[in-house]
Design a protein around this motif. Structure first.
Motif, PDB file in Angstrom:
ATOM      1  N   ALA A 147       0.722 -15.901   5.250  1.00  0.00           N
ATOM      2  CA  ALA A 147       1.654 -16.566   4.341  1.00  0.00           C
ATOM      3  C   ALA A 147       0.987 -16.863   2.999  1.00  0.00           C
ATOM      4  CB  ALA A 147       2.176 -17.856   4.974  1.00  0.00           C
ATOM      5  N   LYS A 148      -0.266 -17.273   3.049  1.00  0.00           N
ATOM      6  CA  LYS A 148      -1.013 -17.553   1.816  1.00  0.00           C
ATOM      7  C   LYS A 148      -1.187 -16.273   0.995  1.00  0.00           C
ATOM      8  CE  LYS A 148      -3.660 -20.586  -0.495  1.00  0.00           C
ATOM      9  NZ  LYS A 148      -3.257 -21.935  -0.912  1.00  0.00           N
ATOM     10  N   SER A 149      -1.497 -15.168   1.683  1.00  0.00           N
ATOM     11  CA  SER A 149      -1.663 -13.880   1.009  1.00  0.00           C
ATOM     12  C   SER A 149      -0.355 -13.443   0.352  1.00  0.00           C
ATOM     13  CB  SER A 149      -2.127 -12.826   2.014  1.00  0.00           C
ATOM     14  OG  SER A 149      -2.063 -11.537   1.469  1.00  0.00           O
ATOM     15  N   LYS A 150       0.749 -13.616   1.068  1.00  0.00           N
ATOM     16  CA  LYS A 150       2.054 -13.226   0.539  1.00  0.00           C
ATOM     17  C   LYS A 150       2.404 -14.039  -0.701  1.00  0.00           C
ATOM     18  CE  LYS A 150       6.812 -12.369   2.020  1.00  0.00           C
ATOM     19  NZ  LYS A 150       7.774 -12.436   3.148  1.00  0.00           N
ATOM     20  N   LYS A 151       2.032 -15.303  -0.668  1.00  0.00           N
ATOM     21  CA  LYS A 151       2.321 -16.197  -1.791  1.00  0.00           C
ATOM     22  C   LYS A 151       1.485 -15.824  -3.018  1.00  0.00           C
ATOM     23  CE  LYS A 151       2.505 -21.118  -2.934  1.00  0.00           C
ATOM     24  NZ  LYS A 151       2.263 -22.493  -2.427  1.00  0.00           N
ATOM     25  N   ARG A 152       0.222 -15.435  -2.770  1.00  0.00           N
ATOM     26  CA  ARG A 152      -0.670 -15.104  -3.892  1.00  0.00           C
ATOM     27  C   ARG A 152      -0.385 -13.722  -4.462  1.00  0.00           C
ATOM     28  NH1 ARG A 152      -6.744 -16.337  -2.117  1.00  0.00           N
ATOM     29  NH2 ARG A 152      -7.067 -15.579  -4.237  1.00  0.00           N
ATOM     30  N   GLY A 153      -0.036 -12.766  -3.605  1.00  0.00           N
ATOM     31  CA  GLY A 153       0.273 -11.416  -4.058  1.00  0.00           C
ATOM     32  C   GLY A 153      -0.969 -10.652  -4.478  1.00  0.00           C
ATOM     33  N   ASP A 154      -0.751  -9.546  -5.209  1.00  0.00           N
ATOM     34  CA  ASP A 154      -1.836  -8.720  -5.763  1.00  0.00           C
ATOM     35  C   ASP A 154      -2.797  -8.218  -4.692  1.00  0.00           C
ATOM     36  OD1 ASP A 154      -0.834  -9.151  -8.305  1.00  0.00           O
ATOM     37  OD2 ASP A 154      -2.010 -10.967  -8.580  1.00  0.00           O
ATOM     38  N   CYS A 168       4.133   6.753  -1.932  1.00  0.00           N
ATOM     39  CA  CYS A 168       4.610   7.372  -0.698  1.00  0.00           C
ATOM     40  C   CYS A 168       5.939   8.066  -0.991  1.00  0.00           C
ATOM     41  CB  CYS A 168       4.775   6.304   0.394  1.00  0.00           C
ATOM     42  SG  CYS A 168       5.633   6.899   1.850  1.00  0.00           S
ATOM     43  N   ASN A 169       6.013   9.363  -0.733  1.00  0.00           N
ATOM     44  CA  ASN A 169       7.221  10.137  -0.992  1.00  0.00           C
ATOM     45  C   ASN A 169       8.049  10.283   0.275  1.00  0.00           C
ATOM     46  OD1 ASN A 169       6.675  10.728  -3.784  1.00  0.00           O
ATOM     47  ND2 ASN A 169       5.123  12.174  -3.098  1.00  0.00           N
ATOM     48  N   ILE A 170       9.324   9.914   0.194  1.00  0.00           N
ATOM     49  CA  ILE A 170      10.256  10.055   1.312  1.00  0.00           C
ATOM     50  C   ILE A 170      11.479  10.789   0.797  1.00  0.00           C
ATOM     51  CG2 ILE A 170      11.673   8.856   3.006  1.00  0.00           C
ATOM     52  CD1 ILE A 170       9.715   6.531   2.831  1.00  0.00           C
ATOM     53  N   HIS A 171      11.695  12.010   1.312  1.00  0.00           N
ATOM     54  CA  HIS A 171      12.777  12.861   0.840  1.00  0.00           C
ATOM     55  C   HIS A 171      12.657  13.024  -0.676  1.00  0.00           C
ATOM     56  CE1 HIS A 171      14.216  12.678   4.879  1.00  0.00           C
ATOM     57  NE2 HIS A 171      14.522  11.392   4.810  1.00  0.00           N
ATOM     58  N   ASN A 172      13.632  12.566  -1.419  1.00  0.00           N
ATOM     59  CA  ASN A 172      13.597  12.732  -2.878  1.00  0.00           C
ATOM     60  C   ASN A 172      13.290  11.428  -3.596  1.00  0.00           C
ATOM     61  OD1 ASN A 172      15.954  11.527  -2.138  1.00  0.00           O
ATOM     62  ND2 ASN A 172      17.255  12.555  -3.644  1.00  0.00           N
ATOM     63  N   THR A 173      12.694  10.483  -2.887  1.00  0.00           N
ATOM     64  CA  THR A 173      12.354   9.185  -3.498  1.00  0.00           C
ATOM     65  C   THR A 173      10.860   8.915  -3.345  1.00  0.00           C
ATOM     66  OG1 THR A 173      12.766   7.978  -1.440  1.00  0.00           O
ATOM     67  CG2 THR A 173      14.622   8.255  -2.944  1.00  0.00           C
ATOM     68  N   SER A 174      10.360   8.042  -4.193  1.00  0.00           N
ATOM     69  CA  SER A 174       8.949   7.630  -4.102  1.00  0.00           C
ATOM     70  C   SER A 174       8.874   6.109  -4.044  1.00  0.00           C
ATOM     71  CB  SER A 174       8.153   8.147  -5.305  1.00  0.00           C
ATOM     72  OG  SER A 174       8.697   7.655  -6.522  1.00  0.00           O
ATOM     73  N   HIS A 175       7.910   5.620  -3.303  1.00  0.00           N
ATOM     74  CA  HIS A 175       7.771   4.178  -3.094  1.00  0.00           C
ATOM     75  C   HIS A 175       6.293   3.802  -3.174  1.00  0.00           C
ATOM     76  CE1 HIS A 175      11.901   4.293  -1.474  1.00  0.00           C
ATOM     77  NE2 HIS A 175      11.498   5.404  -0.888  1.00  0.00           N
ATOM     78  N   ARG A 176       6.046   2.574  -3.551  1.00  0.00           N
ATOM     79  CA  ARG A 176       4.684   2.061  -3.589  1.00  0.00           C
ATOM     80  C   ARG A 176       4.407   1.246  -2.325  1.00  0.00           C
ATOM     81  NH1 ARG A 176       2.194   2.834  -8.333  1.00  0.00           N
ATOM     82  NH2 ARG A 176       3.482   3.347 -10.146  1.00  0.00           N
ATOM     83  N   LEU A 177       3.306   1.573  -1.670  1.00  0.00           N
ATOM     84  CA  LEU A 177       2.936   0.876  -0.433  1.00  0.00           C
ATOM     85  C   LEU A 177       2.137  -0.376  -0.781  1.00  0.00           C
ATOM     86  CD1 LEU A 177       1.950   3.845   1.909  1.00  0.00           C
ATOM     87  CD2 LEU A 177       4.070   2.547   1.878  1.00  0.00           C
ATOM     88  N   ARG A 178       2.843  -1.430  -1.093  1.00  0.00           N
ATOM     89  CA  ARG A 178       2.187  -2.706  -1.396  1.00  0.00           C
ATOM     90  C   ARG A 178       2.240  -3.592  -0.165  1.00  0.00           C
ATOM     91  NH1 ARG A 178       4.919  -3.594  -7.380  1.00  0.00           N
ATOM     92  NH2 ARG A 178       3.674  -2.012  -8.463  1.00  0.00           N
ATOM     93  N   TYR A 179       1.197  -4.327   0.058  1.00  0.00           N
ATOM     94  CA  TYR A 179       1.072  -5.084   1.299  1.00  0.00           C
ATOM     95  C   TYR A 179       0.516  -6.477   1.024  1.00  0.00           C
ATOM     96  CZ  TYR A 179      -3.870  -4.146   0.700  1.00  0.00           C
ATOM     97  OH  TYR A 179      -5.128  -4.099   0.174  1.00  0.00           O
ATOM     98  N   TYR A 180       0.533  -7.299   2.055  1.00  0.00           N
ATOM     99  CA  TYR A 180      -0.183  -8.575   2.049  1.00  0.00           C
ATOM    100  C   TYR A 180      -0.842  -8.696   3.417  1.00  0.00           C
ATOM    101  CZ  TYR A 180       4.435  -9.676   3.994  1.00  0.00           C
ATOM    102  OH  TYR A 180       5.595  -9.645   4.724  1.00  0.00           O
ATOM    103  N   ALA A 181      -1.958  -9.398   3.484  1.00  0.00           N
ATOM    104  CA  ALA A 181      -2.732  -9.405   4.736  1.00  0.00           C
ATOM    105  C   ALA A 181      -3.459 -10.733   4.919  1.00  0.00           C
ATOM    106  CB  ALA A 181      -3.741  -8.253   4.753  1.00  0.00           C
ATOM    107  N   GLY A 182      -3.542 -11.156   6.179  1.00  0.00           N
ATOM    108  CA  GLY A 182      -4.290 -12.359   6.541  1.00  0.00           C
ATOM    109  C   GLY A 182      -5.242 -12.040   7.675  1.00  0.00           C
ATOM    110  N   ILE A 183      -6.370 -12.726   7.721  1.00  0.00           N
ATOM    111  CA  ILE A 183      -7.376 -12.444   8.740  1.00  0.00           C
ATOM    112  C   ILE A 183      -7.997 -13.744   9.232  1.00  0.00           C
ATOM    113  CG2 ILE A 183      -9.179 -12.070   6.994  1.00  0.00           C
ATOM    114  CD1 ILE A 183     -10.313  -9.901   8.876  1.00  0.00           C
TER     115      ILE A 183
END
Length: 591
Positions: A316-323, A279-294
């Motif tokens: 919380a479990k998703s955040k802990k596991r990552g990826d 994701c590009n914002i002005h002159n910087t770039s960022h990675r849109l990494r997320y965690y999700a629970g359902i």
């Protein structure tokens, strides 16, 4: 901008008014139509066009059709009046409601006043002189009613529009333009899982928002969150409601029909494809990494609060596991939640029921193998849960602030035990782990001082172990407490050194006496050269700063040989002894 279900619910509240106006409109059209058909002698069936056109104008959603039908009805009414004028008595009771029909058709417009004026003028043309006074009276009456009703309707429409805008604004997140937290809770209150219909709540969090806010400022963070919400909204689609709960958390409510999870799987696949996108914002770039629970509403037995907790647990479990893991709230997670809840409830009575006890792991001199200290470690033996590992209950105790009374119990019990050994001639130092929550929310210095005085244990035989996390959370408060303890003779150790955000600044500004090398570096220090160099560096730094170096988790003779070669001061670990009960520890002291 999306029209949320809450706004749709607001519209349904006006149905009673809508049906009431429909009844008034129908009655007015019927009254005028009846007068036209009964009073006109020439081709009276022609006037059936009037009610038909008025009904078409009312039900039509097209403004052009509504306008055309309204004009046609006026042509029929006024045209018939010109061809075959009606007597004033015949129309005064019925035609007075004609402007009312146009107030209902075009609320807040000038149409009713124009119709009123046209009605007055059309019957003024051929008015007999003897009916002039009566006509003026009727004209004033209909004009007053029409003008008053038109003005009231105008302000009512304006007020309703403004109210709708305020309502919409209160339910919309200012940044992302998504429905907000209030709209979400209003929507879930109306949900009910029954029959073949169920709902899934998918909560998604942006993983690196805090770092962006801290490093680049909240302006960049807001732009990143906006891009993220747009990305998630494009994956979720327009048919599914997406809300912003606050912070970096978004949540979608997905209808499930007949147990068909295809819509959920489609969204999950879309999120996986977008994971780690740039994701590009002005002159910087960022990675849109997320965690999700359902979680499914039916799994919570239609209890909204339980459903929300289930989603939080999965998140919380998703955040802990990552990826980019999308964690379902399944049976395994449910069992963990039930156990955590039971642990939380039972922990409150653990001290009163005498279920807590301390074990002690020896701290050993690397050179001669003599015991020179002991670390007090907490254990919980529950009659039903069995031996509950510290990992399973310490975190819960910190979240519920139950760690404060438990921490005080540990301090008092360890000092009492140290005093008992001291009176028997075993002058060893007892070390106690103090939680960051205790440092933040409990004034532990006067408690420790009073306990030492009461038990008559010399302060030099007590050591307080703190983690780097505790120093980061409340640095100034921790520093003040450590200086107070150091002033009365209590030594201070920094635990798990090197694991978190190790800083020499801590060693410079805090009265640290002992540096404990974390087990993660000791495990591979013999085989891994990098770990060996880290261990060597920490030991040398401790020597240069006049601190004591203690190696944690020593389990092999090879590790001990390496520590001797590097001149480490002390070690503890299963090579010498696991944590043991006080009587077993005393036996070691005797030997």
């Amino acid at each position: 901008m999306r029209i949320t279900k809450e706004l749709q619910h607001l519209n349904t509240q006006n149905k009673v008014i809508k049906y009431g106006l429909m009844a008034v409109y129908t009655l007015a059209v019927y009254l005028i139509s009846y007068t036209l058909i009964m009073e006109h002698q020439l081709v009276s069936w022609f006037y059936l066009i009037f009610p038909i056109a008025m009904l078409v104008a009312y039900v039509s959603q097209s403004h052009k059709v509504k306008l055309s039908a309204s004009i046609l009805s006026l042509i029929v009414l006024f045209g018939g009046g010109i061809v075959e004028p009606l007597k004033l008595d015949a129309i005064e009771e019925s035609f007075i409601v004609l402007p009312l029909c146009y107030i209902i058709l075009f609320p807040g417009s000038l149409w009713p006043i124009a119709i009123c004026a046209g009605l007055i003028v059309s019957y003024l043309v051929d008015l007999p002189p003897e009916e002039f006074d009566e006509f003026i009276e009727d004209a004033i009456e209909v004009a007053f009613i029409t003008v008053f009703a038109t003005i009231m309707t105008y302000f009512q429409q304006k007020s309703e529009k403004q109210s709708y805008q305020y309502k919409r604004a209160s339910l919309t997140d200012y940044l992302t333009k998504l429905p907000n937290r209030k709209a979400f809770f209003a929507a879930v209150e109306r949900l009910e899982s029954k029959g073949e219909l169920d709902y899934a709540a998918l909560q998604i969090g942006l993983d690196n928002l805090k770092n962006v806010n801290d490093n680049l400022g909240y302006g960049y963070g807001d732009q990143l969150l906006l891009k993220f919400s747009q990305k998630v909204a494009s994956v979720v689609g327009d048919d599914i409601s997406l809300y912003r709960l606050g912070g970096d958390d978004l949540i979608a409510i997905i209808p499930i029909h007949s147990g068909n999870l295809a819509p959920v799987e489609k969204i999950m696949d879309g999120l996986r494809l977008d994971y780690d996108s740039i994701c590009n914002i002005h002159n910087t770039s960022h990675r849109l990494r997320y965690y999700a629970g359902i979680a499914l509403l039916s799994d919570a037995q239609n209890n909204i609060k339980v459903w929300g907790k289930n989603v939080d647990v999965a998140l919380a479990k998703s955040k802990k596991r990552g990826d980019s893991t999308i964690q379902w709230y399944d049976d395994e997670l449910m069992n963990e939640t039930i156990r955590d809840h039971q642990v939380e409830i039972e922990l409150k009575g653990a001290i009163a029921n005498k279920q807590l006890y301390l074990v002690y792991q020896p701290k050993v001199n690397v050179k001669d193998g003599s015991i020179i200290g002991a670390e007090a470690l907490l254990r919980w033996q529950h009659p039903d849960l069995g031996l509950v590992p510290p990992f399973d209950f310490i975190g819960i105790a910190e979240k519920t602030a139950e760690i404060i009374p438990i921490g005080r119990w540990v301090i008092e019990e360890a000092i009492r035990q140290g005093c008992e050994w001291h009176h028997k001639g075993y002058n060893i130092c007892i070390s106690i782990n103090v939680s960051s929550v205790q440092f933040s929310h409990d004034d532990i210095f006067p408690f420790i001082k009073e306990t030492l005085e009461r038990c008559q244990l010399p302060p030099q035989y007590l050591q307080i172990e703190i983690t780097e996390t505790a120093m980061m959370d409340k640095y100034s408060h921790v520093a003040e407490t450590c200086h107070q303890l150091r002033d009365i003779g209590v030594s201070i150790a920094i635990d798990d050194f090197g694991v978190e955000y190790s800083s020499l600044n801590y060693l410079k500004k805090l009265p640290i006496d002992v540096v404990k090398i974390d087990k993660s570096f000791i495990d591979e220090c013999v085989q891994d050269k990098t770990d060996h160099m880290i261990v060597r560096t920490i030991i040398q730094m401790a020597h240069n700063l006049g601190k004591t170096a203690i190696a944690e988790g020593v389990e092999s003779n090879e590790q001990l040989v390496l520590l001797k070669a590097e001149n480490c001061h002390q070690f503890q670990g299963y090579l010498f002894s696991k944590p043991i009960l006080p009587n077993e520890f005393e036996s070691l002291l005797k030997r």
